[in-house]
Design a protein around this motif. Structure first.
Motif, PDB file in Angstrom:
ATOM      1  N   THR A  20       0.828  -1.206   0.000  1.00 11.53           N
ATOM      2  CA  THR A  20       0.000   0.000   0.000  1.00 11.53           C
ATOM      3  C   THR A  20       0.861   1.254   0.000  1.00 11.53           C
ATOM      4  O   THR A  20       0.585   2.218  -0.706  1.00 11.53           O
ATOM      5  N   SER A  21       1.940   1.237   0.806  1.00  9.30           N
ATOM      6  CA  SER A  21       2.840   2.388   0.879  1.00  9.30           C
ATOM      7  C   SER A  21       3.512   2.627  -0.460  1.00  9.30           C
ATOM      8  O   SER A  21       3.649   3.768  -0.919  1.00  9.30           O
ATOM      9  N   ALA A  22       3.953   1.534  -1.095  1.00 11.68           N
ATOM     10  CA  ALA A  22       4.615   1.670  -2.390  1.00 11.68           C
ATOM     11  C   ALA A  22       3.666   2.232  -3.430  1.00 11.68           C
ATOM     12  O   ALA A  22       4.030   3.086  -4.242  1.00 11.68           O
ATOM     13  N   SER A  23       2.394   1.759  -3.383  1.00 10.94           N
ATOM     14  CA  SER A  23       1.406   2.242  -4.348  1.00 10.94           C
ATOM     15  C   SER A  23       1.136   3.720  -4.136  1.00 10.94           C
ATOM     16  O   SER A  23       1.009   4.501  -5.082  1.00 10.94           O
ATOM     17  N   ALA A  24       1.063   4.131  -2.840  1.00 13.84           N
ATOM     18  CA  ALA A  24       0.804   5.535  -2.538  1.00 13.84           C
ATOM     19  C   ALA A  24       1.955   6.409  -3.000  1.00 13.84           C
ATOM     20  O   ALA A  24       1.755   7.528  -3.474  1.00 13.84           O
ATOM     21  N   ALA A  25       3.175   5.868  -2.842  1.00 15.69           N
ATOM     22  CA  ALA A  25       4.359   6.648  -3.232  1.00 15.69           C
ATOM     23  C   ALA A  25       4.414   6.847  -4.742  1.00 15.69           C
ATOM     24  O   ALA A  25       5.034   7.800  -5.220  1.00 15.69           O
ATOM     25  N   GLU A  26       3.776   5.952  -5.490  1.00 14.76           N
ATOM     26  CA  GLU A  26       3.823   6.037  -6.946  1.00 14.76           C
ATOM     27  C   GLU A  26       2.823   7.047  -7.500  1.00 14.76           C
ATOM     28  O   GLU A  26       2.855   7.359  -8.681  1.00 14.76           O
ATOM     29  N   ILE A  27       1.917   7.531  -6.678  1.00 14.62           N
ATOM     30  CA  ILE A  27       0.917   8.490  -7.157  1.00 14.62           C
ATOM     31  C   ILE A  27       1.599   9.823  -7.453  1.00 14.62           C
ATOM     32  O   ILE A  27       2.209  10.427  -6.573  1.00 14.62           O
ATOM     33  N   VAL A  28       1.521  10.246  -8.678  1.00 16.15           N
ATOM     34  CA  VAL A  28       2.102  11.525  -9.093  1.00 16.15           C
ATOM     35  C   VAL A  28       0.965  12.435  -9.536  1.00 16.15           C
ATOM     36  O   VAL A  28       0.184  12.089 -10.430  1.00 16.15           O
ATOM     37  N   GLN A  29       0.872  13.560  -8.894  1.00 16.58           N
ATOM     38  CA  GLN A  29      -0.211  14.488  -9.205  1.00 16.58           C
ATOM     39  C   GLN A  29      -0.064  15.042 -10.617  1.00 16.58           C
ATOM     40  O   GLN A  29       1.031  15.450 -11.032  1.00 16.58           O
ATOM     41  N   LYS A  30      -1.148  15.046 -11.348  1.00 14.85           N
ATOM     42  CA  LYS A  30      -1.140  15.616 -12.687  1.00 14.85           C
ATOM     43  C   LYS A  30      -1.329  17.134 -12.590  1.00 14.85           C
ATOM     44  O   LYS A  30      -2.275  17.608 -11.975  1.00 14.85           O
ATOM     45  N   VAL A  31      -0.397  17.863 -13.182  1.00 15.32           N
ATOM     46  CA  VAL A  31      -0.441  19.323 -13.126  1.00 15.32           C
ATOM     47  C   VAL A  31      -0.481  19.878 -14.543  1.00 15.32           C
ATOM     48  O   VAL A  31       0.399  19.589 -15.361  1.00 15.32           O
ATOM     49  N   LYS A  32      -1.491  20.643 -14.825  1.00  9.31           N
ATOM     50  CA  LYS A  32      -1.607  21.288 -16.135  1.00  9.31           C
ATOM     51  C   LYS A  32      -1.036  22.706 -16.055  1.00  9.31           C
ATOM     52  O   LYS A  32      -1.102  23.336 -15.007  1.00  9.31           O
TER      53      LYS A  32
END
Length: 455
Positions: free
Chosen positions: A18-30
């Protein structure tokens, strides 16, 4: 009773996944729909504004200066060294790539209210290539001489100093050590078609004396998003003038300045010639000194720098802490005719709407974004009065076109014991500048350094 060990291992593995998956979340910025950049600069003790091509422009170019203008204010003065307070504004929007004009509503304290008129330059006409053969530039003749680099606060020359560049050798290893120039400055987009700026040829007003940019600002124009409105707080207004002095004695040179609440850090740079008369004859010895604890010529640091870089370089003792109010240099490192600069950095003001979501799973699509940068620089140049007078004598015909004098800033009192150069040395220094002795570093040595290091 069943063992809990397998369950604990499974739970631990699930937590790690779960921690690894959360760390992989990269916010999309326009990118923002509309963007604005506001640069605020204060210069004290610099050269007065002069017609393009005159001594003022030459001296501005010496330290990476901006442009001169023979009418009023002009875009780019925040990158020059002309005395006074300056502001550059750049606006762009993705909804109109051909935006020609826009307005910026400014607070009454600016003394420019209600609006500034932003204007984009016209597209440059393409000129057909000429097939007339040209002889091209003649072979560059390298002058005789050396360049020396000292660094660090203190009157004693430290072990391992100075670093030396011999023009006759141009050794790549030497040059790699010598040409240290930290610089993380973000380059604001230049004026271009579709990118209106202020000041410009239709609105070239100067910043009035006592002007303040604190208050509400609004940008408007065809394709600029509605509601592009924000406030500049008093803490991010134009910075006061740096009040600095230089005093010389038998031990060294002491630079002192008045503390400034708005300053986040300080940096001092000096540059001069050991023998101006010899430099006029093509045999020059250029000497650089900076307040950094690490080798750095300072050519990039006397300008806007991001807050993160200032913090990083303060830890490395390249930039002086905000609480610093003086720095001494060895006598050998700062000549009587050296041009010195003291910069106070101001922190940036970055705003966007809507604000960036804290949850990285939510995309960020800002409608507008604005960046405000600030700096204040003092120039201390012994003998500049006589040098300027001699150099500007040839431009007497331009006096009628000269702009009204800039607002006067408080002039720091120079120490009485500061040595004054004699007239022959000043004249020789003028001739050295006219023969592009100082421009040598920026235009020729830098290219040669890059060529040598790329081999």
């Amino acid at each position: 009773m069943p063992s809990l060990k397998p369950l604990a291992i499974a739970a631990t593995g699930l937590f790690a996944l779960t921690s690894a998956s959360a760390a992989e979340i990269v916010q999309k910025v326009k990118p923002p729909v509309s963007q604005a950049y506001i640069d605020l600069a204060t210069f004290n003790g610099g050269a007065p504004m002069a017609p393009a091509g005159g001594m003022g422009g030459m001296l501005g170019g010496l330290f990476g200066g901006g442009k001169s203008n023979d009418r009023g204010n002009s875009f780019g003065q925040t990158q020059g060294q002309a005395q006074g307070r300056w502001m550059d504004v750049t606006l762009l929007t993705r909804h109109n790539k051909e935006l020609k004009t826009a307005t910026q509503s400014v607070p009454s304290g600016s003394k420019l209210a209600p609006t500034l008129n932003l204007l984009a330059p016209e597209p440059t006409k393409v000129v057909a290539e000429s097939h007339v053969a040209s002889e091209g530039p003649g072979e560059f003749q390298m002058p005789k001489g050396k360049m020396y680099l000292y660094w660090g606060c203190g009157t004693e020359v430290r072990k391992g100093q100075p670093l030396v560049i011999d023009f006759a050798r141009m050794d790549p290893k030497q040059m790699n050590q010598f040409f240290q120039n930290r610089n993380a400055m973000f380059r604001v987009p230049e004026p271009a078609p579709g990118r209106p700026v202020w000041p410009n040829k239709k609105d070239d007003r100067m910043l009035p004396e006592g002007a303040s940019m604190a208050g509400e600002h609004t940008f408007a124009g065809e394709g600029v998003v509605d509601g592009f409105k924000f406030n500049i707080d008093a803490a991010h207004d134009l910075m006061p003038a740096v009040e600095a002095t230089r005093s010389d004695d038998a031990r060294g040179v002491l630079f002192k300045w008045k503390p400034m609440q708005q300053a986040t850090g300080w940096f001092v740079q000096a540059m001069g010639m050991r023998d101006s008369a010899a430099a006029g004859n093509g045999d020059m010895e250029m000497v650089y000194w900076t307040s950094s604890e690490l080798p750095d010529m300072g050519m990039g640091l006397v300008n806007y720098q991001p807050d993160s870089s200032i913090a990083k370089w303060q830890k490395e003792k390249v930039i002086l802490p905000a609480s610093t109010s003086e720095c001494a240099a060895p006598k050998e490192a700062v000549s009587a005719m050296a041009m010195s600069r003291v910069i106070a950095y101001g922190d940036e003001l970055n705003m966007a709407y809507p604000p960036r979501p804290k949850d990285p799973r939510i995309d960020w699509e800002p409608q507008w974004e604005v960046k405000v940068r600030r700096k204040s620089v003092a120039s201390l140049t012994p003998g500049m009065g006589s040098m300027m007078g001699a150099a500007m004598a040839g431009h007497a015909d331009d006096e009628d076109k000269a702009p009204a004098p800039r607002q006067a800033l408080a002039q720091p009192q120079r120490e009485q014991q500061q040595p004054q150069p004699d007239k022959p040395a000043s004249s020789a220094a003028v001739e050295a500048i006219k023969s592009s002795a100082f421009d040598l570093f920026k235009n020729v040595l830098q290219r040669k350094a890059e060529d040598a290091l790329s081999r």
